[in-house]
Scaffold this motif. Structure first.
Motif, PDB file in Angstrom:
ATOM      1  N   ILE A   1      34.974  44.201  52.425  1.00 50.49           N
ATOM      2  CA  ILE A   1      34.613  42.786  52.542  1.00 50.49           C
ATOM      3  C   ILE A   1      35.370  42.171  53.716  1.00 50.49           C
ATOM      4  O   ILE A   1      36.436  42.653  54.117  1.00 50.49           O
TER       5      ILE A   1
ATOM      6  N   ASN B   1      56.397  39.695  40.888  1.00 50.78           N
ATOM      7  CA  ASN B   1      56.830  38.576  40.049  1.00 50.78           C
ATOM      8  C   ASN B   1      55.736  37.534  39.841  1.00 50.78           C
ATOM      9  O   ASN B   1      55.736  36.819  38.842  1.00 50.78           O
ATOM     10  N   GLY B   2      54.815  37.438  40.777  1.00 51.82           N
ATOM     11  CA  GLY B   2      53.822  36.362  40.742  1.00 51.82           C
ATOM     12  C   GLY B   2      52.491  36.754  40.133  1.00 51.82           C
ATOM     13  O   GLY B   2      51.547  35.964  40.161  1.00 51.82           O
ATOM     14  N   THR B   3      52.405  37.965  39.581  1.00 52.61           N
ATOM     15  CA  THR B   3      51.138  38.417  38.983  1.00 52.61           C
ATOM     16  C   THR B   3      51.370  38.985  37.578  1.00 52.61           C
ATOM     17  O   THR B   3      52.462  39.470  37.275  1.00 52.61           O
ATOM     18  N   TYR B   4      50.342  38.916  36.756  1.00 52.80           N
ATOM     19  CA  TYR B   4      50.422  39.489  35.411  1.00 52.80           C
ATOM     20  C   TYR B   4      50.534  41.005  35.467  1.00 52.80           C
ATOM     21  O   TYR B   4      51.190  41.630  34.646  1.00 52.80           O
TER      22      TYR B   4
ATOM     23  N   SER C   1      49.058  38.247  50.608  1.00 53.47           N
ATOM     24  CA  SER C   1      48.910  37.343  49.451  1.00 53.47           C
ATOM     25  C   SER C   1      47.467  37.292  48.977  1.00 53.47           C
ATOM     26  O   SER C   1      47.188  37.332  47.780  1.00 53.47           O
ATOM     27  N   ILE C   2      46.565  37.171  49.936  1.00 50.86           N
ATOM     28  CA  ILE C   2      45.146  37.098  49.567  1.00 50.86           C
ATOM     29  C   ILE C   2      44.700  38.433  48.958  1.00 50.86           C
ATOM     30  O   ILE C   2      44.017  38.465  47.932  1.00 50.86           O
TER      31      ILE C   2
ATOM     32  N   MET D   1      55.101  39.561  44.974  1.00 55.01           N
ATOM     33  CA  MET D   1      53.787  39.829  44.402  1.00 55.01           C
ATOM     34  C   MET D   1      53.915  40.326  42.966  1.00 55.01           C
ATOM     35  O   MET D   1      53.160  39.916  42.082  1.00 55.01           O
TER      36      MET D   1
ATOM     37  N   GLU E   1      44.445  41.405  41.801  1.00 54.74           N
ATOM     38  CA  GLU E   1      44.572  40.961  40.400  1.00 54.74           C
ATOM     39  C   GLU E   1      43.202  40.592  39.822  1.00 54.74           C
ATOM     40  O   GLU E   1      42.926  40.861  38.649  1.00 54.74           O
ATOM     41  N   SER E   2      42.328  40.021  40.637  1.00 45.98           N
ATOM     42  CA  SER E   2      40.983  39.669  40.170  1.00 45.98           C
ATOM     43  C   SER E   2      40.191  40.903  39.747  1.00 45.98           C
ATOM     44  O   SER E   2      39.274  40.814  38.945  1.00 45.98           O
TER      45      SER E   2
ATOM     46  N   ILE F   1      37.024  38.624  55.022  1.00 44.65           N
ATOM     47  CA  ILE F   1      37.451  37.294  54.606  1.00 44.65           C
ATOM     48  C   ILE F   1      37.824  36.490  55.839  1.00 44.65           C
ATOM     49  O   ILE F   1      38.641  36.906  56.656  1.00 44.65           O
TER      50      ILE F   1
ATOM     51  N   CYS G   1      46.539  40.433  47.384  1.00 47.32           N
ATOM     52  CA  CYS G   1      47.172  40.488  46.059  1.00 47.32           C
ATOM     53  C   CYS G   1      46.316  39.748  45.023  1.00 47.32           C
ATOM     54  O   CYS G   1      46.076  40.254  43.924  1.00 47.32           O
ATOM     55  N   GLY G   2      45.832  38.567  45.378  1.00 42.58           N
ATOM     56  CA  GLY G   2      44.962  37.805  44.480  1.00 42.58           C
ATOM     57  C   GLY G   2      43.659  38.550  44.204  1.00 42.58           C
ATOM     58  O   GLY G   2      43.153  38.561  43.075  1.00 42.58           O
ATOM     59  N   LEU G   3      43.115  39.163  45.248  1.00 46.06           N
ATOM     60  CA  LEU G   3      41.902  39.975  45.085  1.00 46.06           C
ATOM     61  C   LEU G   3      42.160  41.144  44.146  1.00 46.06           C
ATOM     62  O   LEU G   3      41.347  41.449  43.266  1.00 46.06           O
TER      63      LEU G   3
END
Lengths: 206, 206
Positions: B46, B135-138, B92-93, B133, B99-100, B48, B95-97
């Motif tokens: 993808i 610490n900031g994610t489940y 960061s982005i 990352m 986790e999604s 972005i 990382c969010g992807l």
């Protein structure tokens, strides 16, 4: 409430305010409020659009008001409102902006009430992210998160002292014209204003 | 060269590849190459778009080919190509992807040749960013940066072993149809391919 309080409390140290439009239900109302407060305080305000979040990220916060759970923040269902690593992304971009303008610090208004549900609001996240930002920039930019160990009630108490009119702030995760009064953020907002003995003149649907 | 080598070397562990279009001169050519390689390896790819960078960030990499300095990476003028905290933002982005999609790791292909000029390529940055990352994610997502301590020559040597045709990769910071052959990345590219004894069939302007 949190960002607005920080904006007023630290107004003399703030050179630039950024609102991120990441496609959440409440972003439009949030941006409107942020603009008004920055204009009033004569602080430059920019809006950065993060379109990719709505496209690729999974969160009830991004998928429409009907999906927002109702009830208290401590309930497990609030987990659906997590936008993965949202604060990491927003802090990183703010860090790049800061370095572009030779600013030294990125401020965020996370507080202790966020810690249970949102891992990217916890002190250990803030500390390690600050370390990463410092290591990853020439100017060793750091995070300042003065409310990390305060409750939202404590923040409202600070706002009361400063004289902030919280009816000019917006919290509701459903993003309607009026606050719904029943989603997690609305419940938390009401409790915080009550804790600070503020006469809450916000019009709520419920 | 670096990302492509990693893509091939770790193809069986990679579920998703992301290219960021941040408005640099060479992004269009880079995206084209990335698409082709991911298609060949059957890896989802993808793109972005990070429009805000061109609008708000300062870097010669974002301001047109004429501003790109020529010469070696070790020269001080290469500093103008730094895009502030670029890797922090992209990680960061990603990382969010991750986790999604319930993925566990974000890979990046930084190497030791980047360390002098780019603070967000150094091992201490990678380590602290990985910590942030996690610490900031489940799911405690982490960074894997297998080339951090390798040179670009070492990476080319890996690519040679795998059989990568580097003429199908794009490096030039000027972003033209052909590699300019004289900007920092072109010089570095030529040196790395020579180091690995690869017959460099890339057409260069100079």
């Amino acid at each position: 409430m949190d960002s607005t309080t920080m904006l007023y409390e630290y107004q003399h140290r703030i050179a630039l305010a950024v609102t991120f439009d990441y496609g959440s239900n409440h972003n439009a109302r949030e941006i409107e409020c942020a603009k008004q407060h920055c204009f009033k305080l004569n602080i430059e305000h920019i809006v950065i659009s993060l379109d990719f979040m709505a496209k690729y990220f999974k969160s009830s916060l991004l998928s429409g008001a009907d999906d927002i759970p109702e009830g208290s923040y401590n309930d497990d269902n609030m987990k659906s409102t997590v936008v993965p690593f949202r604060n990491g992304i927003m802090l990183s971009i703010a860090c790049g902006l800061a370095e572009s303008r030779h600013l030294t610090t990125v401020m965020m208004a996370n507080h202790s009430g966020d810690h249970t549900v949102y891992p990217d609001c916890r002190p250990e996240f803030v500390d390690s992210m600050s370390e990463a930002m410092s290591n990853g920039t020439y100017d060793n930019i750091r995070i300042s998160a003065p409310y990390t160990h305060l409750t939202k009630g404590d923040i409202a108490t600070i706002g009361k002292r400063i004289g902030i009119d919280y009816a000019t702030t917006y919290s509701c995760y459903k993003g309607g014209e009026l606050h719904c009064g029943v989603c997690g953020t609305c419940v938390e907002r009401k409790e915080a204003l009550a804790f600070a003995n503020i006469n809450d003149t916000t019009p709520y649907l419920k």
